[in-house]
Design an enzyme around this catalytic site. Structure first.
Site, mmCIF file in Angstrom:
data_model
loop_
_atom_site.group_PDB
_atom_site.id
_atom_site.type_symbol
_atom_site.label_atom_id
_atom_site.label_comp_id
_atom_site.label_asym_id
_atom_site.label_seq_id
_atom_site.Cartn_x
_atom_site.Cartn_y
_atom_site.Cartn_z
ATOM 1 C CE LYS A 1 68.795 53.646 -10.947
ATOM 2 N NZ LYS A 1 68.171 53.569 -9.631
ATOM 3 C CG ASP B 1 76.716 52.301 -12.181
ATOM 4 O OD1 ASP B 1 75.778 52.730 -12.887
ATOM 5 O OD2 ASP B 1 76.548 51.796 -11.057
ATOM 6 C CD GLN C 1 71.525 57.540 -9.416
ATOM 7 O OE1 GLN C 1 70.969 58.585 -9.752
ATOM 8 N NE2 GLN C 1 70.863 56.542 -8.851
ATOM 9 C CG HIS D 1 73.791 50.183 -7.046
ATOM 10 N ND1 HIS D 1 73.361 48.925 -7.415
ATOM 11 C CD2 HIS D 1 72.684 50.856 -6.673
ATOM 12 C CE1 HIS D 1 72.049 48.855 -7.272
ATOM 13 N NE2 HIS D 1 71.608 50.010 -6.813
ATOM 14 C CB CYS E 1 71.489 48.914 -3.884
ATOM 15 S SG CYS E 1 69.862 48.210 -3.971
HETATM 16 C C1 PLP Z 1 74.708 54.027 -9.190
HETATM 17 C C2 PLP Z 1 73.736 52.940 -9.535
HETATM 18 N N1 PLP Z 1 74.158 51.882 -10.222
HETATM 19 C C3 PLP Z 1 73.347 50.885 -10.570
HETATM 20 C C4 PLP Z 1 72.017 50.902 -10.215
HETATM 21 C C5 PLP Z 1 71.160 49.749 -10.606
HETATM 22 O O1 PLP Z 1 70.089 50.131 -11.399
HETATM 23 P P1 PLP Z 1 68.962 49.059 -11.758
HETATM 24 O O2 PLP Z 1 68.400 48.575 -10.452
HETATM 25 O O3 PLP Z 1 67.981 49.819 -12.570
HETATM 26 O O4 PLP Z 1 69.631 47.972 -12.511
HETATM 27 C C6 PLP Z 1 71.521 51.979 -9.481
HETATM 28 C C7 PLP Z 1 70.105 52.005 -9.041
HETATM 29 O O5 PLP Z 1 69.797 52.454 -7.954
HETATM 30 C C8 PLP Z 1 72.395 53.034 -9.146
HETATM 31 O O6 PLP Z 1 71.975 54.098 -8.449
#
Ligand code: PLP
Length: 408
Positions: A226, A200, A203, A123, A364
Site C-alpha cells: 500500500k 494498525d 493506512q 479491518h 474488509c
Molecule cells: C486499515 C487496514 N488494516 C489492515 C489491512 C490489511 O492489509 P493486508 O491485506 O495487506 O494485510 C488493510 C488493507 O486493506 C487496511 O486497510
C-alpha cells in the site's frame, strides 16, 4: 514544490490504457498502491545481479543479498523511527503482523476473562485474529463504539478500558471512513490501565510520517504494497522488551540458533520471528519504496492528499443522492460513499468503462458496514500521483452512472 507531473512520470502504469483509448484513472490505492520506477529497478537489479539466499552462504552473492536484506530493515526502522532495527520484523503483510502478535504474545498473555479492546471501525485483519484467540482462551473481544459521523467515541474509553483489558488494538486511519484517530491519546489510555497498545498502520504508513517512539505504541503493523512497495511483505514493529520475551510464531530454518533431536534454541531478534527463506526481493523493493516516499516527504504527501480529498469532497457534494461516509474534516486520502438507487458494484462497473478504478464492497470491514446500516459502499482513494483532473473524471463518471440508470 510538489511536482505532480514529475511524480506521475515515476509510475509507468499510469500511462496505461485500460481499454483502447481509455486511460487509467487509478483511484484504488488504499487497496494497493502502484509502484514507482525505483522500486521496480531495485527488484530487477537484485534478481539480475545478486540473487542468492541470505544468512546462509559464505559466497559473494549471498553476502550481497544478506547486506541488502538487512539494509532494508535498517531503512524501515528509520522510516518509523524505531530505536533499533531488530525491532522490525519482516512479515507477509499487515494481516500477518496481527496474527503474529495474537499467536505469540496473545497465547502467552491472554487468559479466561481477559478482554481485547478493538474499535467498531477495524479491518478484518485487526478483528479475526483476536476472535480466534478469544475463542481459544475464553477471553472477550470488545469494541469501542463510533459516533454516527465516523469518529471514535473517545469519551467512552474509560468505560471500555478496564483492569481486564490486556490489549487495545486500533487503526490509525480508517480504510472506510477516512477518520484519522488520535493514536497517542489511545496508546496512553491503554497504558493507564496496564494494557498494551497495537496500532494498525496499514493506512498510515503510506500517507503520513510515523514515529513509533513519539506514539509510544507497543506494536505497529503495516503492508508494503500500500506504500509503493511490492506485495508479499509487511512490517511488524514491536518494542524490544516485548519481542524478546515472546515465543516464536513459526518454526523452521533461520529462526533457530541451534536444533537437536530433542528441541531447539530460538535465534536472536529479529530472526526469531522470520522462519524460512525470507522475502528478500520484497524487502529490497520495500527499502526503495521507503526511500521514494521519504524523498517526496511524508508531510508533503499528506498535504497533497488532504488537498485532493477536500477538492473531491466539494466536487462529490454536487452529485445528487451521494452520501459520503465518515467525518467532514480531519480525514485521510480516501472517500467511501453510497449513491441512492445504485448498488456500489454497479457504480464501480460503470466507472470502470470510463477507466476509473474504484473499489466496491465491504472493504474488509463488514462489522463497520453493519454498524452503519449498509451492506456495502463504493470507495475512491487517492495517493501521491492523484490529480484534480482525475477527481473531475470520477465526478463526471458518477453523473454518467446516474443518467445511465435513469436516476435524474
Ligand atoms: C486499515 C487496514 N488494516 C489492515 C489491512 C490489511 O492489509 P493486508 O491485506 O495487506 O494485510 C488493510 C488493507 O486493506 C487496511 O486497510
Amino acid at each position: 514544490m510538489y511536482d505532480i507531473a514529475r511524480i506521475r512520470d515515476d509510475f509507468p502504469i499510469l500511462s496505461t490504457e485500460v481499454y483502447p483509448g481509455v486511460p487509467l484513472v487509478y483511484l484504488d490505492s488504499a487497496a494497493s498502491s502502484q509502484k514507482p520506477l525505483p522500486v521496480l529497478a531495485a527488484m530487477d537489479e537484485y534478481y539480475r545481479h545478486y540473487h542468492a539466499n541470505v544468512h546462509r552462504g559464505v559466497h559473494r552473492l549471498s553476502e550481497l543479498a544478506t547486506n541488502a536484506y538487512e539494509a532494508a530493515r535498517v531503512a524501515v526502522a528509520a522510516f518509523v523511527h524505531a530505536p533499533a532495527p531488530e525491532e522490525v520484523i519482516f512479515v507477509g503483510n499487515a494481516t500477518e503482523g496481527f496474527n503474529l502478535v495474537a499467536y505469540s504474545w496473545g497465547r502467552a498473555n491472554v487468559g479466561p476473562g481477559d478482554e481485547i479492546l478493538l474499535t467498531e471501525m477495524e479491518h478484518h485483519a485487526n478483528i479475526v485474529p483476536w476472535q480466534i484467540l478469544a475463542a481459544e482462551k475464553g477471553a472477550t473481544v470488545r469494541y469501542l463504539p463510533i459516533h454516527d459521523d465516523g469518529t471514535l467515541a473517545l469519551e467512552r474509553l474509560d468505560e471500555f478500558l478496564t483492569e481486564r483489558t490486556r490489549l487495545l488494538a486500533f487503526t490509525a486511519a480508517s480504510n472506510v471512513l477516512g477518520t484519522i484517530n488520535p493514536v497517542r491519546q489511545l496508546v496512553d489510555a491503554a497504558h493507564t490501565v496496564g494494557a498494551l497498545a497495537m496500532v494498525d498502520g496499514a493506512q498510515m504508513a503510506p500517507h503520513m510520517p510515523i514515529d513509533v517512539q513519539a506514539l509510544d505504541c507497543d506494536f505497529l503493523a503495516f503492508s508494503s504494497h500500500k506504500m509503493c512497495g511490492p506485495t508479499g511483505i509487511g512490517v511488524l514493529y514491536g518494542k524490544r522488551e516485548l519481542l524478546a520475551t515472546m515465543p516464536p510464531f513459526l518454526g523452521g530454518g533461520d529462526m533457530i540458533r541451534r536444533v537437536t533431536f530433542d528441541g531447539f534454541v530460538p535465534n536472536e531478534l529479529p530472526w526469531k520471528f522470520e522462519a524460512g527463506t525470507p522475502r528478500i526481493a520484497e524487502a529490497i523493493g520495500l527499502h526503495a519504496a521507503t526511500d521514494y516516499l521519504s524523498g517526496l516527504g511524508l508531510d508533503a504527501v499528506h498535504a497533497h492528499e488532504q488537498a485532493i480529498t477536500d477538492y473531491a469532497l466539494e466536487s462529490l457534494s454536487e452529485v445528487p443522492g451521494l452520501t459520503v461516509l465518515g467525518p467532514s474534516g480531519g480525514r485521510g486520502g480516501l472517500i467511501a460513499f453510497t449513491l441512492k438507487g445504485l448498488h456500489p458494484h454497479d457504480i464501480a462497473e460503470v466507472l470502470d468503462k470510463d477507466g476509473v478504478a474504484i473499489r466496491a464492497g465491504h472493504h474488509c470491514a463488514m462489522p463497520l458496514h453493519m454498524r452503519l446500516g449498509i451492506p456495502a459502499s463504493a470507495r475512491a482513494s487517492f495517493y501521491v500521483h492523484t490529480t484534480t483532473e482525475e477527481v473531475d473524471k470520477l465526478t463526471a463518471a458518477l453523473h454518467r452512472a446516474r443518467s445511465l440508470f435513469k436516476l435524474d
